[in-house]
Write an enzyme that holds these catalytic residues in place. Sequence first.
Site, short mmCIF file in Angstrom:
data_model
loop_
_atom_site.label_atom_id
_atom_site.label_comp_id
_atom_site.label_asym_id
_atom_site.label_seq_id
_atom_site.Cartn_x
_atom_site.Cartn_y
_atom_site.Cartn_z
N ASN A 206 0.89 -1.20 0.17
CA ASN A 206 0.04 0.01 -0.02
C ASN A 206 0.86 1.30 0.08
O ASN A 206 1.45 1.67 0.98
CB ASN A 206 -0.66 0.03 1.27
CG ASN A 206 -1.62 1.29 1.30
OD1 ASN A 206 -1.78 2.01 0.41
ND2 ASN A 206 -2.37 1.25 2.57
N LYS B 68 0.00 4.16 -0.40
CA LYS B 68 -0.67 5.55 0.19
C LYS B 68 -0.53 6.63 -0.54
O LYS B 68 -0.54 6.31 -2.07
CB LYS B 68 -0.20 5.78 1.65
CG LYS B 68 -0.39 4.49 2.54
CD LYS B 68 -0.13 4.58 3.99
CE LYS B 68 -0.21 3.37 4.72
NZ LYS B 68 -0.45 3.39 6.05
N HIS C 199 -9.78 0.92 4.64
CA HIS C 199 -8.67 1.25 5.09
C HIS C 199 -8.64 2.17 6.48
O HIS C 199 -9.60 3.14 6.27
CB HIS C 199 -7.61 1.80 4.33
CG HIS C 199 -6.26 1.81 4.71
ND1 HIS C 199 -5.86 2.80 5.85
CD2 HIS C 199 -5.11 0.92 4.92
CE1 HIS C 199 -4.43 2.59 6.26
NE2 HIS C 199 -4.26 1.43 5.64
N GLU D 112 -7.09 4.50 7.46
CA GLU D 112 -7.11 6.06 7.41
C GLU D 112 -8.23 6.66 6.77
O GLU D 112 -8.83 7.78 6.94
CB GLU D 112 -5.78 6.18 6.49
CG GLU D 112 -4.65 5.86 7.37
CD GLU D 112 -3.50 5.49 6.45
OE1 GLU D 112 -3.47 5.64 5.15
OE2 GLU D 112 -2.45 5.22 7.15
N GLU E 253 -5.53 -4.77 10.62
CA GLU E 253 -4.62 -3.89 10.76
C GLU E 253 -5.00 -3.04 11.94
O GLU E 253 -5.87 -2.12 12.07
CB GLU E 253 -4.60 -2.87 9.45
CG GLU E 253 -4.13 -3.63 8.21
CD GLU E 253 -3.82 -2.58 7.38
OE1 GLU E 253 -2.49 -2.56 6.65
OE2 GLU E 253 -4.52 -1.44 7.14
N GLY F 178 2.14 2.50 10.64
CA GLY F 178 2.95 3.72 10.38
C GLY F 178 3.56 4.31 11.80
O GLY F 178 4.30 5.21 11.85
N SER G 131 3.04 -2.01 10.29
CA SER G 131 4.66 -1.91 10.37
C SER G 131 5.27 -3.10 10.11
O SER G 131 6.33 -3.79 10.81
CB SER G 131 4.99 -1.39 11.78
OG SER G 131 4.56 -0.15 12.02
P1 PGA Z 1 2.43 0.67 7.65
O1 PGA Z 1 0.94 0.83 7.08
O2 PGA Z 1 3.18 -0.75 7.07
O3 PGA Z 1 2.97 1.89 7.12
O4 PGA Z 1 2.32 0.62 8.89
C1 PGA Z 1 0.04 -0.30 6.70
C2 PGA Z 1 -1.19 0.11 6.12
O5 PGA Z 1 -1.64 0.98 6.54
O6 PGA Z 1 -1.72 -0.71 5.27
#
Ligand code: PGA
Length: 251
Positions: free
Chosen positions: A9, A11, A95, A97, A167, A173, A212
Amino acid sequence: MRRPLVAGNWKMNGTRASVAELLDGLRQEEIPAGVEVVVFPSLIHVAQAVSELAGRSIGVGAQDCAIEQQPGALTGEVAACQLRDAGCSMVLVGHSERRLILGEADAVVVCKFVAAQTAGLVPVLCVGETLEQRESGQTLEVVARQVAAVLDACGAQSLAGAVLAYEPVWAIGTGLTASPGQAQEVHAAIRAQVARLDEVVAGGLRILYGGSVKAANAAELFAMPDIDGGLVGGASLNANEFGAICRAAGN
Ligand code: PGA
């Protein structure tokens, strides 16, 4: 036997130049044949990724789609069928976010899930709890509710053509990763929830872990019986690191 899937991803990252470099790096990575790999660039870079990965075993997906199934008057949105036409095979839905920053409720996520499947895309349904919810012991309940929204609306059979991604929001992140045991507990609970409705679908359902994931922790996460791969954010922006995660999924 579930085929492991590693999803990258990207983003809201990248320029045409940096995306070209990343794609070039990915083309040089050795990807195990048994592992499915899909990258999810920003919409503006989907066509570039589709064209530069043509003939490779790496698929391309989108990070979101419109709630409407048909193209038409919805300024700024992109329909799932347009994503399919552009060469996408998958799309992320729900997701965290988008749920938390853009206020996407379960009902919206369900519409996008349906729109994706109607267009022939595989939806990757993302679920997960916040830190506050984990600390107050609500993890399994929150995740079950997010999964139930789709099960209630579309039935267990709809998950035969979908992927789930657990997640934990506090791990996205942040550099904090759920321990393999913490992740496995949630993955097993999701599979059991689906199995109560349809054991065959539950047995074939790929449930990815995200939050992460990096080369250094991927192997121990992927070794868990109910973790079928990863949804990788930050680490997917580095071809070597992402390649190593894909190889960890093949072991
Ligand atoms: P990250 O993000 O690996 O940077 O923690 C994962 C995601 O949001 O899909």
